[in-house]
Design an enzyme around this catalytic site. Sequence first.
Site, short mmCIF file in Angstrom:
data_model
loop_
_atom_site.label_atom_id
_atom_site.label_comp_id
_atom_site.label_asym_id
_atom_site.label_seq_id
_atom_site.Cartn_x
_atom_site.Cartn_y
_atom_site.Cartn_z
N LYS A 124 0.83 -1.20 0.00
CA LYS A 124 0.00 0.00 0.00
C LYS A 124 0.87 1.25 0.00
O LYS A 124 0.65 2.18 -0.79
CB LYS A 124 -0.92 0.00 1.23
CG LYS A 124 -1.80 1.25 1.32
CD LYS A 124 -2.48 1.33 2.68
CE LYS A 124 -2.67 2.78 3.06
NZ LYS A 124 -3.02 2.96 4.46
N ASP A 142 -6.87 1.26 0.96
CA ASP A 142 -6.95 1.37 2.43
C ASP A 142 -8.36 0.97 2.86
O ASP A 142 -9.15 0.46 2.06
CB ASP A 142 -6.60 2.79 2.88
CG ASP A 142 -7.64 3.82 2.46
OD1 ASP A 142 -8.58 3.47 1.69
OD2 ASP A 142 -7.54 4.98 2.90
#
Length: 214
Positions: A124, A142
Amino acid sequence: MAKQLDYHTLHEIFTRFRASEPEPKGELEHVNAYTLVVAVALSAQATDAGVNKATRALFQIADTPQKMLDLGEEALIGHIRTIGLYRNKAKNVIKLSRILVEQYDGQVPSSRAALQSLPGVGRKTANVVLNMWWGYPAQAVDTHIFRLGNRSGIAPGKDVDAVERAIEDNIPVEFQQHAHHWMILHGRYICVARKPKCAACIIRDLCQFEDKTL
């Protein structure tokens, strides 16, 4: 989990997102690629606002890997103590700074594999840096994107990797660069976890979420 929306519906959704916010920006404050990596690494299980509050003074004195090493771990802890898991994060920031100095001449690499090799940098974080700094259409998933993707049908998936693939595979190419920013902002401010603000949602007529709060 909603079903994957079709191409035409997705095109309309992102056309509306683009019309409302043509150039969406991430909310983590940074001054260069290095401070972006640090900010994103610090933001795990923390809010962007909380990270920004802690890093404003920090980045004034440590905006390069070498300056961070010169600052040292204990002084770094003093700056980020208000952020969750700050001790472990401080260790990782010092470690990744040392690697950048020793292996990359103090520069942030522009490949996902190289970024993910840094301590405290997962997929991420790497995707955020690739997208925001290098302009690569990487999708950083997220909790906000995961929730929105599954509720609406924009990008359903059982885990973050599946949602990332759904975004890359189904959202039209012209929207890929800003897709994750539009989705993060929509999930953070409109499609919130509790009591989503469906009455204020610009895509409510296209969304598959069954428990709309109209």
